[in-house]
Design an enzyme around this catalytic site. Structure first.
Site, PDB file in Angstrom:
ATOM      1  N   ASP A  16       0.872  -1.179   0.000  1.00 62.65           N
ATOM      2  CA  ASP A  16       0.000   0.000   0.000  1.00 62.65           C
ATOM      3  C   ASP A  16       0.906   1.226   0.000  1.00 62.65           C
ATOM      4  OD1 ASP A  16      -1.576   2.177   0.694  1.00 62.65           O
ATOM      5  OD2 ASP A  16      -2.713   1.070   2.207  1.00 62.65           O
ATOM      6  N   ILE A  17       0.761   2.075  -0.994  1.00 61.95           N
ATOM      7  CA  ILE A  17       1.698   3.192  -1.143  1.00 61.95           C
ATOM      8  C   ILE A  17       1.575   4.204   0.003  1.00 61.95           C
ATOM      9  CG2 ILE A  17       0.306   4.760  -2.577  1.00 61.95           C
ATOM     10  CD1 ILE A  17       3.031   4.809  -4.333  1.00 61.95           C
ATOM     11  N   ASN A  30      -5.753  12.984 -11.274  1.00 63.07           N
ATOM     12  CA  ASN A  30      -6.410  13.418 -12.520  1.00 63.07           C
ATOM     13  C   ASN A  30      -6.161  14.919 -12.664  1.00 63.07           C
ATOM     14  OD1 ASN A  30      -8.784  15.011 -11.426  1.00 63.07           O
ATOM     15  ND2 ASN A  30      -9.099  13.043 -10.398  1.00 63.07           N
ATOM     16  N   ASP A  40      -5.354   7.633  -5.614  1.00 63.40           N
ATOM     17  CA  ASP A  40      -5.584   9.056  -5.334  1.00 63.40           C
ATOM     18  C   ASP A  40      -6.443   9.229  -4.079  1.00 63.40           C
ATOM     19  OD1 ASP A  40      -5.656  11.800  -5.735  1.00 63.40           O
ATOM     20  OD2 ASP A  40      -6.922  11.738  -7.519  1.00 63.40           O
ATOM     21  N   SER A 127      -2.095   4.586 -14.250  1.00 61.24           N
ATOM     22  CA  SER A 127      -3.017   4.399 -15.394  1.00 61.24           C
ATOM     23  C   SER A 127      -3.621   3.005 -15.540  1.00 61.24           C
ATOM     24  CB  SER A 127      -2.359   4.782 -16.738  1.00 61.24           C
ATOM     25  OG  SER A 127      -2.355   6.177 -16.917  1.00 61.24           O
ATOM     26  N   THR A 128      -3.243   2.055 -14.677  1.00 58.89           N
ATOM     27  CA  THR A 128      -3.724   0.683 -14.892  1.00 58.89           C
ATOM     28  C   THR A 128      -4.986   0.336 -14.092  1.00 58.89           C
ATOM     29  OG1 THR A 128      -2.289  -0.234 -13.178  1.00 58.89           O
ATOM     30  CG2 THR A 128      -1.394  -0.148 -15.409  1.00 58.89           C
ATOM     31  N   GLY A 129      -5.556   1.328 -13.398  1.00 56.24           N
ATOM     32  CA  GLY A 129      -6.820   1.113 -12.693  1.00 56.24           C
ATOM     33  C   GLY A 129      -7.944   1.754 -13.497  1.00 56.24           C
ATOM     34  N   TYR A 131      -8.009   4.238 -15.338  1.00 56.60           N
ATOM     35  CA  TYR A 131      -7.643   4.738 -16.669  1.00 56.60           C
ATOM     36  C   TYR A 131      -7.440   3.639 -17.708  1.00 56.60           C
ATOM     37  CZ  TYR A 131      -7.279   9.722 -15.358  1.00 56.60           C
ATOM     38  OH  TYR A 131      -7.550  11.021 -14.975  1.00 56.60           O
TER      39      TYR A 131
HETATM   40  N1  AR6 Z   1      -1.359   1.617  -2.975  1.00 57.76           N
HETATM   41  C1  AR6 Z   1      -0.807   1.193  -4.141  1.00 57.76           C
HETATM   42  N2  AR6 Z   1      -1.537   0.984  -5.247  1.00 57.76           N
HETATM   43  C2  AR6 Z   1      -2.882   1.207  -5.176  1.00 57.76           C
HETATM   44  C3  AR6 Z   1      -3.525   1.665  -4.009  1.00 57.76           C
HETATM   45  C4  AR6 Z   1      -2.705   1.870  -2.866  1.00 57.76           C
HETATM   46  N3  AR6 Z   1      -3.200   2.298  -1.696  1.00 57.76           N
HETATM   47  N4  AR6 Z   1      -4.847   1.798  -4.270  1.00 57.76           N
HETATM   48  C5  AR6 Z   1      -5.038   1.423  -5.559  1.00 57.76           C
HETATM   49  N5  AR6 Z   1      -3.850   1.072  -6.106  1.00 57.76           N
HETATM   50  P1  AR6 Z   1      -5.939   3.970 -10.093  1.00 57.76           P
HETATM   51  P2  AR6 Z   1      -5.303   5.329 -12.656  1.00 57.76           P
HETATM   52  C6  AR6 Z   1      -3.545   0.597  -7.478  1.00 57.76           C
HETATM   53  O1  AR6 Z   1      -7.344   3.733 -10.561  1.00 57.76           O
HETATM   54  O2  AR6 Z   1      -5.632   4.110 -13.449  1.00 57.76           O
HETATM   55  C7  AR6 Z   1      -8.487   8.178  -9.687  1.00 57.76           C
HETATM   56  O3  AR6 Z   1      -9.853   8.344  -9.463  1.00 57.76           O
HETATM   57  C8  AR6 Z   1      -4.653   0.029  -8.312  1.00 57.76           C
HETATM   58  O4  AR6 Z   1      -4.933  -1.304  -7.930  1.00 57.76           O
HETATM   59  O5  AR6 Z   1      -5.716   4.459  -8.726  1.00 57.76           O
HETATM   60  O6  AR6 Z   1      -4.071   6.114 -12.995  1.00 57.76           O
HETATM   61  C9  AR6 Z   1      -7.806   9.470 -10.105  1.00 57.76           C
HETATM   62  O7  AR6 Z   1      -8.399  10.605  -9.505  1.00 57.76           O
HETATM   63  C10 AR6 Z   1      -4.032   0.104  -9.710  1.00 57.76           C
HETATM   64  O8  AR6 Z   1      -3.143  -1.008  -9.897  1.00 57.76           O
HETATM   65  O9  AR6 Z   1      -5.173   5.049 -11.072  1.00 57.76           O
HETATM   66  C11 AR6 Z   1      -8.004   9.475 -11.586  1.00 57.76           C
HETATM   67  O10 AR6 Z   1      -9.271   9.994 -11.953  1.00 57.76           O
HETATM   68  C12 AR6 Z   1      -3.171   1.367  -9.635  1.00 57.76           C
HETATM   69  O11 AR6 Z   1      -3.091   1.698  -8.238  1.00 57.76           O
HETATM   70  C13 AR6 Z   1      -7.929   8.013 -11.953  1.00 57.76           C
HETATM   71  O12 AR6 Z   1      -8.310   7.294 -10.779  1.00 57.76           O
HETATM   72  C14 AR6 Z   1      -3.721   2.558 -10.393  1.00 57.76           C
HETATM   73  O13 AR6 Z   1      -5.129   2.611 -10.298  1.00 57.76           O
HETATM   74  C15 AR6 Z   1      -6.527   7.596 -12.312  1.00 57.76           C
HETATM   75  O14 AR6 Z   1      -6.559   6.274 -12.769  1.00 57.76           O
END
Ligand code: AR6
Length: 181
Positions: A16-17, A30, A40, A127-129, A131
């Protein structure tokens, strides 16, 4: 998994970051910088309102943050002193410059960390969640961008990828193994 790249240790871990004891953590934000879901949401929840206050000030000054750019704020209550907010690309099939924007998000974040005098920085899988960037491709672009930057020489001692599940960690391990040492 670990690999030495120039003077910097590159580390892949599951975790967990928001709990990392590093100088800076990177947020997959974003362009509004006003928070969101995923990593985020977790960073703003754990770090408290001081982070959002600084984001508001930044947006007032420079407007929305373009994808591929990065800005730094306090880490608030996080163990990390700084949060570096970057915006990855929204996946639209791969032909709209997504790889270049993703690489830029990593490199600009590393530059902000270096400017702040950080010795260690932690990245999520940008970007892998929400996005929707395909995981295997994102892992390769991310590692290539970071390794190329570090090979040119960096004062950073550690760059840590903090990956939220076994699936994401495995994708990064596979990508790193496939990259030439
Ligand atoms: N620690 C590490 N990784 C995490 C954590 C954590 N606590 N929580 C989630 N992840 P995403 P994106 C992982 O959706 O695709 C937001 O709403 C998650 O499993 O967080 O860049 C922003 O405001 C995935 O592998 O980011 C933007 O609108 C990775 O983090 C949008 O999402 C990225 O998933 C950005 O989307």
């Amino acid at each position: 998994m670990e690999r030495q790249v120039g003077n910097t240790k590159l580390v892949l871990v599951r975790g967990d970051i928001t709990r990392q004891k590093v100088d800076a953590v990177v947020n997959a934000a974003n362009p509004s910088l006003m928070g969101g879901g995923g990593v985020d949401g977790a960073i703003h929840r754990a770090g408290g309102p001081a982070i959002l206050d600084e984001c508001r000030r930044i947006v007032k000054e420079i407007g929305r943050l373009a994808p591929g750019n990065a800005v730094a704020t306090t880490g608030g209550c996080l163990p990390a002193s700084h949060v570096i907010h970057t915006v990855g690309p929204i996946w639209k099939g791969g032909g709209r410059g997504e790889p270049q924007v993703l690489k830029s998000a990593y490199v600009e974040s590393l530059k902000r960390a270096e400017e702040l005098g950080c010795r260690s920085v932690a990245f999520p899988s940008i970007s892998t969640g929400a996005y929707g960037y395909p995981l295997g491709e994102a892992a390769r672009e991310a590692l290539e961008a970071v390794i190329t930057h570090l090979e040119a020489g960096s004062p950073l001692e550690e760059v840590r990828f903090v990956l939220f599940s076994d699936t994401v960690l495995a994708a990064y391990e596979t990508a790193l193994t496939r990259l030439k040492p």
